[in-house]
Design a protein around this motif. Structure first.
Motif, mmCIF file in Angstrom:
data_model
loop_
_atom_site.group_PDB
_atom_site.id
_atom_site.type_symbol
_atom_site.label_atom_id
_atom_site.label_comp_id
_atom_site.label_asym_id
_atom_site.label_seq_id
_atom_site.Cartn_x
_atom_site.Cartn_y
_atom_site.Cartn_z
ATOM 1 N N LYS A 1 0.834 -1.206 0.000
ATOM 2 C CA LYS A 1 0.000 0.000 0.000
ATOM 3 C C LYS A 1 0.869 1.257 0.000
ATOM 4 O O LYS A 1 0.520 2.254 -0.637
ATOM 5 N N HIS A 2 1.986 1.220 0.720
ATOM 6 C CA HIS A 2 2.907 2.360 0.687
ATOM 7 C C HIS A 2 3.461 2.557 -0.722
ATOM 8 O O HIS A 2 3.622 3.692 -1.178
ATOM 9 N N MET A 3 3.744 1.460 -1.401
ATOM 10 C CA MET A 3 4.399 1.544 -2.699
ATOM 11 C C MET A 3 3.443 1.934 -3.825
ATOM 12 O O MET A 3 3.838 2.649 -4.740
ATOM 13 N N VAL A 4 2.210 1.468 -3.774
ATOM 14 C CA VAL A 4 1.281 1.730 -4.872
ATOM 15 C C VAL A 4 0.266 2.814 -4.547
ATOM 16 O O VAL A 4 -0.477 3.246 -5.426
ATOM 17 N N GLY A 5 0.209 3.226 -3.299
ATOM 18 C CA GLY A 5 -0.736 4.266 -2.913
ATOM 19 C C GLY A 5 -2.154 3.830 -3.184
ATOM 20 O O GLY A 5 -2.528 2.691 -2.930
ATOM 21 N N SER A 6 -2.928 4.716 -3.733
ATOM 22 C CA SER A 6 -4.341 4.413 -3.975
ATOM 23 C C SER A 6 -4.588 3.944 -5.411
ATOM 24 O O SER A 6 -5.728 3.891 -5.849
ATOM 25 N N SER A 7 -3.511 3.604 -6.125
ATOM 26 C CA SER A 7 -3.684 3.184 -7.521
ATOM 27 C C SER A 7 -4.272 1.782 -7.649
ATOM 28 O O SER A 7 -4.754 1.419 -8.713
ATOM 29 N N LEU A 8 -4.246 1.005 -6.566
ATOM 30 C CA LEU A 8 -4.856 -0.331 -6.557
ATOM 31 C C LEU A 8 -5.901 -0.403 -5.451
ATOM 32 O O LEU A 8 -5.704 0.152 -4.373
ATOM 33 N N ASN A 9 -6.990 -1.130 -5.721
ATOM 34 C CA ASN A 9 -7.989 -1.324 -4.668
ATOM 35 C C ASN A 9 -7.571 -2.493 -3.775
ATOM 36 O O ASN A 9 -6.565 -3.174 -4.038
ATOM 37 N N GLU A 10 -8.319 -2.733 -2.710
ATOM 38 C CA GLU A 10 -7.986 -3.784 -1.732
ATOM 39 C C GLU A 10 -7.837 -5.158 -2.392
ATOM 40 O O GLU A 10 -6.924 -5.914 -2.068
#
Length: 153
Positions: free
Chosen positions: A130-139
């Motif tokens: 999550k730190h690496m991709v931020g909000s670009s991917l969903n759960e």
């Protein structure tokens, strides 16, 4: 002997470490840095420690532009913040050309072991991803990425 607060006996205005101090720091970091490198690291440490507390805070670490733009900045800051100079140098020793593969892996383990339980769990990996991709991917996409990374073929 180095101990405690700002440069362990030197005043905040002192720019250099004594030979004895350098040798003590060299021993503390396993000889990964030479005399000149330790002096340079000390000057860098002093420039980061803007309030002359004897340790580097989170906001001071994030003032390093190269770190501030990293997706893992918050994890690295958690590993490095509130370190005195000796511990700062020991932590940086993992980045030295003289560091062993094992020392480099131990540092990376500290970054990835988010909950500091001695294991890199799925929860730890989820936090890192999550730190690496931020909000670009969903759960769901994050979970799928972690599953792919953990499955051996």
């Amino acid at each position: 002997m180095l101990h405690g607060h700002y440069r362990w006996g030197l005043t905040a205005s002192s720019l250099n470490l004594t030979q004895y101090d350098v040798e003590e720091v060299q021993e503390h970091c396993g000889g990964r840095f030479n005399h000149r490198e330790i002096q340079c690291l000390y000057k860098r440490f002093r420039s980061l420690d803007k309030r002359h507390k004897g340790y580097i805070s989170e906001d001071e670490l994030l003032s390093i532009p190269e770190l501030a733009i990293s997706p893992l900045a918050s994890r690295v800051v958690q590993v490095f913040h509130n370190l005195n100079f000796k511990d700062f140098v020991r932590m940086l020793a993992a980045f030295s050309d003289r560091a062993s593969r094992e020392e480099k892996l131990q540092f990376m383990f500290k970054v990835y072991d988010v909950d500091r339980d001695g294991f890199i769990s799925l929860s730890d990996l989820e936090t890192i991803v999550k730190h690496m991709v931020g909000s670009s991917l969903n759960e769901e996409q994050v979970a799928e990425l972690i599953t792919r990374a953990m499955v051996r073929e």
